[in-house]
Design a protein around this motif. Structure first.
Motif, PDB file in Angstrom:
ATOM      1  N   LEU A 130       0.838  -1.195   0.000  1.00  9.65           N
ATOM      2  CA  LEU A 130       0.000   0.000   0.000  1.00  9.65           C
ATOM      3  C   LEU A 130       0.868   1.239   0.000  1.00  9.65           C
ATOM      4  CD1 LEU A 130      -2.703  -1.075   2.613  1.00  9.65           C
ATOM      5  CD2 LEU A 130      -2.853  -1.183   0.126  1.00  9.65           C
ATOM      6  N   ASP A 131       0.474   2.216  -0.802  1.00 10.81           N
ATOM      7  CA  ASP A 131       1.234   3.458  -0.925  1.00 10.81           C
ATOM      8  C   ASP A 131       0.744   4.436   0.133  1.00 10.81           C
ATOM      9  OD1 ASP A 131       2.751   5.575  -1.679  1.00 10.81           O
ATOM     10  OD2 ASP A 131       1.902   5.811  -3.683  1.00 10.81           O
ATOM     11  N   ALA A 132       1.590   4.709   1.108  1.00 11.35           N
ATOM     12  CA  ALA A 132       1.200   5.586   2.215  1.00 11.35           C
ATOM     13  C   ALA A 132       1.124   7.048   1.814  1.00 11.35           C
ATOM     14  CB  ALA A 132       2.184   5.422   3.372  1.00 11.35           C
ATOM     15  N   SER A 133       1.654   7.413   0.657  1.00  9.28           N
ATOM     16  CA  SER A 133       1.674   8.816   0.244  1.00  9.28           C
ATOM     17  C   SER A 133       0.406   9.232  -0.499  1.00  9.28           C
ATOM     18  CB  SER A 133       2.888   9.090  -0.649  1.00  9.28           C
ATOM     19  OG  SER A 133       2.836   8.283  -1.825  1.00  9.28           O
ATOM     20  N   HIS A 134      -0.486   8.278  -0.800  1.00 12.89           N
ATOM     21  CA  HIS A 134      -1.711   8.598  -1.526  1.00 12.89           C
ATOM     22  C   HIS A 134      -2.909   7.958  -0.831  1.00 12.89           C
ATOM     23  CE1 HIS A 134       1.428   9.113  -4.633  1.00 12.89           C
ATOM     24  NE2 HIS A 134       0.630  10.061  -5.103  1.00 12.89           N
ATOM     25  N   SER A 135      -4.018   8.697  -0.787  1.00  8.77           N
ATOM     26  CA  SER A 135      -5.314   8.200  -0.319  1.00  8.77           C
ATOM     27  C   SER A 135      -5.232   7.580   1.073  1.00  8.77           C
ATOM     28  CB  SER A 135      -5.872   7.170  -1.318  1.00  8.77           C
ATOM     29  OG  SER A 135      -5.977   7.741  -2.604  1.00  8.77           O
ATOM     30  N   ASP A 136      -4.468   8.199   1.942  1.00  9.58           N
ATOM     31  CA  ASP A 136      -4.353   7.730   3.333  1.00  9.58           C
ATOM     32  C   ASP A 136      -3.823   6.307   3.417  1.00  9.58           C
ATOM     33  OD1 ASP A 136      -5.322  10.147   4.218  1.00  9.58           O
ATOM     34  OD2 ASP A 136      -7.410   9.483   4.153  1.00  9.58           O
ATOM     35  N   GLY A 137      -2.998   5.920   2.481  1.00  9.22           N
ATOM     36  CA  GLY A 137      -2.408   4.578   2.524  1.00  9.22           C
ATOM     37  C   GLY A 137      -3.398   3.463   2.241  1.00  9.22           C
ATOM     38  N   ARG A 138      -4.439   3.716   1.458  1.00 12.10           N
ATOM     39  CA  ARG A 138      -5.466   2.709   1.190  1.00 12.10           C
ATOM     40  C   ARG A 138      -5.390   2.143  -0.225  1.00 12.10           C
ATOM     41  NH1 ARG A 138     -10.142   2.157   4.371  1.00 12.10           N
ATOM     42  NH2 ARG A 138     -10.080   3.339   6.319  1.00 12.10           N
ATOM     43  N   THR A 139      -4.512   2.622  -1.055  1.00 13.22           N
ATOM     44  CA  THR A 139      -4.360   2.106  -2.419  1.00 13.22           C
ATOM     45  C   THR A 139      -2.937   1.605  -2.608  1.00 13.22           C
ATOM     46  OG1 THR A 139      -3.784   4.309  -3.260  1.00 13.22           O
ATOM     47  CG2 THR A 139      -6.109   3.665  -3.330  1.00 13.22           C
ATOM     48  N   GLY A 140      -2.796   0.626  -3.493  1.00 12.84           N
ATOM     49  CA  GLY A 140      -1.468   0.070  -3.739  1.00 12.84           C
ATOM     50  C   GLY A 140      -1.519  -0.986  -4.822  1.00 12.84           C
ATOM     51  N   GLN A 141      -0.601  -1.957  -4.723  1.00  8.11           N
ATOM     52  CA  GLN A 141      -0.480  -3.016  -5.724  1.00  8.11           C
ATOM     53  C   GLN A 141      -0.552  -4.380  -5.052  1.00  8.11           C
ATOM     54  OE1 GLN A 141       3.141  -2.301  -7.924  1.00  8.11           O
ATOM     55  NE2 GLN A 141       2.114  -0.957  -9.394  1.00  8.11           N
ATOM     56  N   PHE A 142      -1.201  -5.287  -5.742  1.00  9.64           N
ATOM     57  CA  PHE A 142      -1.312  -6.675  -5.313  1.00  9.64           C
ATOM     58  C   PHE A 142      -0.592  -7.540  -6.330  1.00  9.64           C
ATOM     59  CE2 PHE A 142      -3.463 -10.755  -5.865  1.00  9.64           C
ATOM     60  CZ  PHE A 142      -3.387 -11.277  -4.585  1.00  9.64           C
ATOM     61  N   SER A 143       0.365  -8.324  -5.858  1.00  6.46           N
ATOM     62  CA  SER A 143       1.139  -9.177  -6.769  1.00  6.46           C
ATOM     63  C   SER A 143       0.984 -10.628  -6.362  1.00  6.46           C
ATOM     64  CB  SER A 143       2.622  -8.779  -6.753  1.00  6.46           C
ATOM     65  OG  SER A 143       3.165  -8.910  -5.457  1.00  6.46           O
ATOM     66  N   PHE A 144       0.769 -11.475  -7.376  1.00  8.84           N
ATOM     67  CA  PHE A 144       0.640 -12.918  -7.188  1.00  8.84           C
ATOM     68  C   PHE A 144       1.274 -13.592  -8.393  1.00  8.84           C
ATOM     69  CE2 PHE A 144      -1.807 -16.807  -8.118  1.00  8.84           C
ATOM     70  CZ  PHE A 144      -1.476 -17.541  -6.999  1.00  8.84           C
ATOM     71  N   GLY A 145       2.476 -14.102  -8.183  1.00 10.24           N
ATOM     72  CA  GLY A 145       3.210 -14.656  -9.313  1.00 10.24           C
ATOM     73  C   GLY A 145       3.563 -13.548 -10.285  1.00 10.24           C
ATOM     74  N   SER A 146       3.105 -13.672 -11.514  1.00 14.89           N
ATOM     75  CA  SER A 146       3.339 -12.641 -12.521  1.00 14.89           C
ATOM     76  C   SER A 146       2.216 -11.620 -12.583  1.00 14.89           C
ATOM     77  CB  SER A 146       3.507 -13.295 -13.905  1.00 14.89           C
ATOM     78  OG  SER A 146       2.342 -14.034 -14.251  1.00 14.89           O
ATOM     79  N   GLU A 147       1.154 -11.837 -11.816  1.00  7.88           N
ATOM     80  CA  GLU A 147       0.017 -10.922 -11.821  1.00  7.88           C
ATOM     81  C   GLU A 147       0.308  -9.743 -10.899  1.00  7.88           C
ATOM     82  OE1 GLU A 147      -2.691 -11.196 -13.604  1.00  7.88           O
ATOM     83  OE2 GLU A 147      -2.596 -13.268 -14.334  1.00  7.88           O
ATOM     84  N   VAL A 148       0.139  -8.522 -11.426  1.00  9.86           N
ATOM     85  CA  VAL A 148       0.259  -7.296 -10.646  1.00  9.86           C
ATOM     86  C   VAL A 148      -0.992  -6.476 -10.901  1.00  9.86           C
ATOM     87  CG1 VAL A 148       1.593  -5.210 -10.167  1.00  9.86           C
ATOM     88  CG2 VAL A 148       2.772  -7.338 -10.786  1.00  9.86           C
ATOM     89  N   LEU A 149      -1.834  -6.326  -9.865  1.00 10.56           N
ATOM     90  CA  LEU A 149      -3.125  -5.670 -10.015  1.00 10.56           C
ATOM     91  C   LEU A 149      -3.285  -4.589  -8.950  1.00 10.56           C
ATOM     92  CD1 LEU A 149      -5.310  -8.881 -10.538  1.00 10.56           C
ATOM     93  CD2 LEU A 149      -4.545  -7.277 -12.302  1.00 10.56           C
ATOM     94  N   PRO A 150      -4.109  -3.591  -9.232  1.00 11.24           N
ATOM     95  CA  PRO A 150      -4.354  -2.551  -8.211  1.00 11.24           C
ATOM     96  C   PRO A 150      -5.215  -3.102  -7.080  1.00 11.24           C
ATOM     97  CG  PRO A 150      -5.699  -2.148 -10.155  1.00 11.24           C
ATOM     98  CD  PRO A 150      -4.776  -3.275 -10.511  1.00 11.24           C
ATOM     99  N   VAL A 151      -4.959  -2.637  -5.863  1.00 12.41           N
ATOM    100  CA  VAL A 151      -5.695  -3.085  -4.690  1.00 12.41           C
ATOM    101  C   VAL A 151      -6.086  -1.867  -3.849  1.00 12.41           C
ATOM    102  CG1 VAL A 151      -3.613  -3.407  -3.302  1.00 12.41           C
ATOM    103  CG2 VAL A 151      -5.681  -4.680  -2.723  1.00 12.41           C
ATOM    104  N   THR A 152      -7.237  -1.972  -3.209  1.00 13.10           N
ATOM    105  CA  THR A 152      -7.746  -0.896  -2.364  1.00 13.10           C
ATOM    106  C   THR A 152      -8.203  -1.477  -1.038  1.00 13.10           C
ATOM    107  OG1 THR A 152      -8.539   0.268  -4.343  1.00 13.10           O
ATOM    108  CG2 THR A 152      -9.366   1.030  -2.212  1.00 13.10           C
ATOM    109  N   LEU A 153      -7.874  -0.798   0.051  1.00 13.85           N
ATOM    110  CA  LEU A 153      -8.294  -1.214   1.382  1.00 13.85           C
ATOM    111  C   LEU A 153      -9.619  -0.535   1.709  1.00 13.85           C
ATOM    112  CD1 LEU A 153      -7.590  -2.751   4.005  1.00 13.85           C
ATOM    113  CD2 LEU A 153      -6.451  -0.673   4.792  1.00 13.85           C
ATOM    114  N   LEU A 154     -10.686  -1.342   1.873  1.00 11.90           N
ATOM    115  CA  LEU A 154     -12.028  -0.826   2.117  1.00 11.90           C
ATOM    116  C   LEU A 154     -12.504  -1.232   3.504  1.00 11.90           C
ATOM    117  CD1 LEU A 154     -13.735  -1.707  -1.308  1.00 11.90           C
ATOM    118  CD2 LEU A 154     -12.598   0.425  -0.660  1.00 11.90           C
ATOM    119  N   ASP A 155     -13.389  -0.409   4.071  1.00 16.92           N
ATOM    120  CA  ASP A 155     -14.021  -0.713   5.356  1.00 16.92           C
ATOM    121  C   ASP A 155     -15.304  -1.499   5.114  1.00 16.92           C
ATOM    122  OD1 ASP A 155     -12.037   0.674   6.668  1.00 16.92           O
ATOM    123  OD2 ASP A 155     -13.173   2.562   6.681  1.00 16.92           O
TER     124      ASP A 155
END
Length: 207
Positions: free
Chosen positions: A38-63
């Motif tokens: 998660l990128d702490a410098s944007h959106s209060d640290g709630r957005t980032g990247q999810f990686s699984f093997g060769s897959e790299v996808l955007p991820v968001t932390l939701l309540d």
């Protein structure tokens, strides 16, 4: 001190990627690794990247709309509660737009679909007031009084009057006994005073 365990719900929007992740996790000797950054410098640290093997996808932390409990079992009979889960990692498809609000509309089960609008839409809560209450509870848990508040400890006892009616009454505090100190500053008995001895006047010789 034991570190507190943290758990999240992982929800993958792409069904094909979700199937591959589930297959790898169910394998006994799987070498696949899940990585969330998660990128702490944007959106209060709630957005980032999810990686699984060769897959790299955007991820968001939701309540989540409400807190859910997680359990584990060793014999499929006895359950042991592990944690309270209140957030979800939402893995999106490539190129998906970021959500405007970091609150999940849906819950975990089908019955909680669109739960935030159906059940919690009428609740108008001031977030600053909620934060203030959380700070006060934290101060109380630490044994301190919240801001602008005085805590007074009153000891009470249940008394029944002559008419048979009972009520809680403050306990009358008895005065502590006085402790006398001796010359050395140690507790002791009251020092005894010596009685003055009257001396006879000197005899005067008569001339």
């Amino acid at each position: 001190m034991v570190d507190r365990e943290e758990q999240y719900v992982l929800r993958v929007q792409d069904k094909a990627v979700a199937a591959r992740i589930r297959k790898q996790l169910n394998q006994e000797h799987s070498k696949a690794k899940l990585d969330v950054r998660l990128d702490a410098s944007h959106s209060d640290g709630r957005t980032g990247q999810f990686s699984f093997g060769s897959e790299v996808l955007p991820v968001t932390l939701l309540d989540l709309p409400c807190v859910v409990e997680s359990y584990k079992t060793y014999d499929d009979s006895h359950l042991v509660k592990m944690c309270d889960v209140g957030q979800m990692l939402h893995v999106q498809t490539e190129g998906a737009s970021q959500p405007e609000h970091f609150e999940s509309i849906n819950g975990v089960t089908p019955a909680m679909r669109n739960a935030r609008k159906r059940h919690f839409n009428n609740a108008h809560v001031d977030h600053q007031e909620v934060q203030a209450v959380e700070d006060d509870l934290l101060q109380l848990a630490l044994g301190r009084a919240p801001q602008n508040m005085i805590i007074e400890d009153i000891e009470e006892e249940y008394k029944i009057d002559e008419h048979g009616n009972g009520s809680w009454q403050p306990v009358e505090k008895k005065a502590a006994p006085k402790v006398l100190l001796n010359v050395k500053g140690e507790p002791g008995n009251k020092p005894k005073r010596k009685k003055p001895v009257k001396k006879a006047p000197p005899e005067v010789e008569q001339l």
